[in-house]
Design a protein around this motif. Sequence first.
Motif, PDB file in Angstrom:
ATOM      1  N   LYS A  24      26.492  16.651 -16.994  1.00  0.00           N
ATOM      2  CA  LYS A  24      25.379  15.976 -17.647  1.00  0.00           C
ATOM      3  C   LYS A  24      25.176  14.566 -17.099  1.00  0.00           C
ATOM      4  N   LYS A  25      26.224  13.979 -16.545  1.00  0.00           N
ATOM      5  CA  LYS A  25      26.136  12.628 -16.009  1.00  0.00           C
ATOM      6  C   LYS A  25      25.467  12.589 -14.641  1.00  0.00           C
ATOM      7  N   LEU A  26      25.311  13.745 -14.005  1.00  0.00           N
ATOM      8  CA  LEU A  26      24.693  13.773 -12.687  1.00  0.00           C
ATOM      9  C   LEU A  26      23.265  13.266 -12.765  1.00  0.00           C
ATOM     10  N   LYS A  27      22.918  12.445 -11.816  1.00  0.00           N
ATOM     11  CA  LYS A  27      21.602  11.825 -11.781  1.00  0.00           C
ATOM     12  C   LYS A  27      20.648  12.674 -10.942  1.00  0.00           C
ATOM     13  N   LYS A  28      19.420  12.762 -11.376  1.00  0.00           N
ATOM     14  CA  LYS A  28      18.412  13.462 -10.585  1.00  0.00           C
ATOM     15  C   LYS A  28      18.148  12.665  -9.312  1.00  0.00           C
ATOM     16  N   PRO A  29      17.822  13.355  -8.225  1.00  0.00           N
ATOM     17  CA  PRO A  29      17.541  12.622  -6.983  1.00  0.00           C
ATOM     18  C   PRO A  29      16.297  11.752  -7.134  1.00  0.00           C
ATOM     19  N   ASP A  30      16.285  10.656  -6.404  1.00  0.00           N
ATOM     20  CA  ASP A  30      15.126   9.764  -6.436  1.00  0.00           C
ATOM     21  C   ASP A  30      13.908  10.478  -5.875  1.00  0.00           C
ATOM     22  N   ARG A  31      12.756  10.089  -6.369  1.00  0.00           N
ATOM     23  CA  ARG A  31      11.487  10.653  -5.914  1.00  0.00           C
ATOM     24  C   ARG A  31      10.677   9.523  -5.288  1.00  0.00           C
ATOM     25  N   TYR A  32       9.874   9.884  -4.298  1.00  0.00           N
ATOM     26  CA  TYR A  32       9.112   8.885  -3.554  1.00  0.00           C
ATOM     27  C   TYR A  32       7.639   9.250  -3.504  1.00  0.00           C
ATOM     28  N   LYS A  33       6.812   8.244  -3.765  1.00  0.00           N
ATOM     29  CA  LYS A  33       5.368   8.420  -3.671  1.00  0.00           C
ATOM     30  C   LYS A  33       4.957   8.210  -2.219  1.00  0.00           C
ATOM     31  N   VAL A  34       4.071   9.066  -1.750  1.00  0.00           N
ATOM     32  CA  VAL A  34       3.449   8.851  -0.446  1.00  0.00           C
ATOM     33  C   VAL A  34       2.084   8.242  -0.741  1.00  0.00           C
ATOM     34  N   ILE A  35       1.874   7.037  -0.237  1.00  0.00           N
ATOM     35  CA  ILE A  35       0.675   6.269  -0.565  1.00  0.00           C
ATOM     36  C   ILE A  35      -0.204   6.126   0.674  1.00  0.00           C
ATOM     37  N   LEU A  36      -1.441   6.552   0.540  1.00  0.00           N
ATOM     38  CA  LEU A  36      -2.436   6.433   1.602  1.00  0.00           C
ATOM     39  C   LEU A  36      -3.036   5.034   1.548  1.00  0.00           C
ATOM     40  N   ILE A  37      -3.104   4.379   2.702  1.00  0.00           N
ATOM     41  CA  ILE A  37      -3.631   3.020   2.793  1.00  0.00           C
ATOM     42  C   ILE A  37      -5.034   3.070   3.397  1.00  0.00           C
ATOM     43  N   ASN A  38      -5.976   2.428   2.739  1.00  0.00           N
ATOM     44  CA  ASN A  38      -7.348   2.398   3.239  1.00  0.00           C
ATOM     45  C   ASN A  38      -7.450   1.526   4.490  1.00  0.00           C
ATOM     46  N   ASP A  39      -8.317   1.934   5.396  1.00  0.00           N
ATOM     47  CA  ASP A  39      -8.684   1.075   6.525  1.00  0.00           C
ATOM     48  C   ASP A  39     -10.186   1.247   6.755  1.00  0.00           C
ATOM     49  N   ASP A  40     -10.753   0.347   7.522  1.00  0.00           N
ATOM     50  CA  ASP A  40     -12.203   0.366   7.737  1.00  0.00           C
ATOM     51  C   ASP A  40     -12.618   1.164   8.965  1.00  0.00           C
ATOM     52  N   TYR A  41     -11.684   1.880   9.586  1.00  0.00           N
ATOM     53  CA  TYR A  41     -11.982   2.531  10.854  1.00  0.00           C
ATOM     54  C   TYR A  41     -11.839   4.051  10.832  1.00  0.00           C
ATOM     55  N   THR A  42     -10.932   4.571  10.034  1.00  0.00           N
ATOM     56  CA  THR A  42     -10.719   6.019   9.998  1.00  0.00           C
ATOM     57  C   THR A  42     -11.851   6.685   9.230  1.00  0.00           C
ATOM     58  N   PRO A  43     -12.510   7.681   9.827  1.00  0.00           N
ATOM     59  CA  PRO A  43     -13.607   8.362   9.129  1.00  0.00           C
ATOM     60  C   PRO A  43     -13.118   9.054   7.847  1.00  0.00           C
ATOM     61  N   GLN A  44     -13.938   8.990   6.832  1.00  0.00           N
ATOM     62  CA  GLN A  44     -13.580   9.599   5.555  1.00  0.00           C
ATOM     63  C   GLN A  44     -13.337  11.097   5.699  1.00  0.00           C
TER      64      GLN A  44
END
Length: 113
Positions: A24-44
């Motif tokens: 019960k003391k075992l910790k769940k593994p960490d989770r990571y968000k993948v975040i998309l960063i806006n730029d003014d050049y990549t087409p939508q």
Amino acid sequence: MSESNRKSYTDFNVELLEKEKQKKKLKKPDRYKVILINDDYTPQEFVVYVLAVVFRKSMDESRQIMWRAHTEGSAVCGVYSLDIARTKVAEVHKLADDAGHPLQCQLAKEEEE
């Protein structure tokens, strides 16, 4: 077997209870968000394509995430274990590089509740 070397039924139960407490003391593994960063050049359209291919989002979800990144500066694409999150980031960067776009995304550790 001598009496001193034999464990009683109660001793085994106590050991099992201790092992259960440790589990019960075992910790769940960490989770990571993948975040998309806006730029003014990549087409939508390219961003929508990447979200659909890499993150397996529907076209509607892909458009919503793209629009959130466009209007707010960034958007979460998904939450994964560290290895999978790193792989997703690498896939996005590879597709963007191959297409000649500066699209970027990054990892952020998900806060524990």
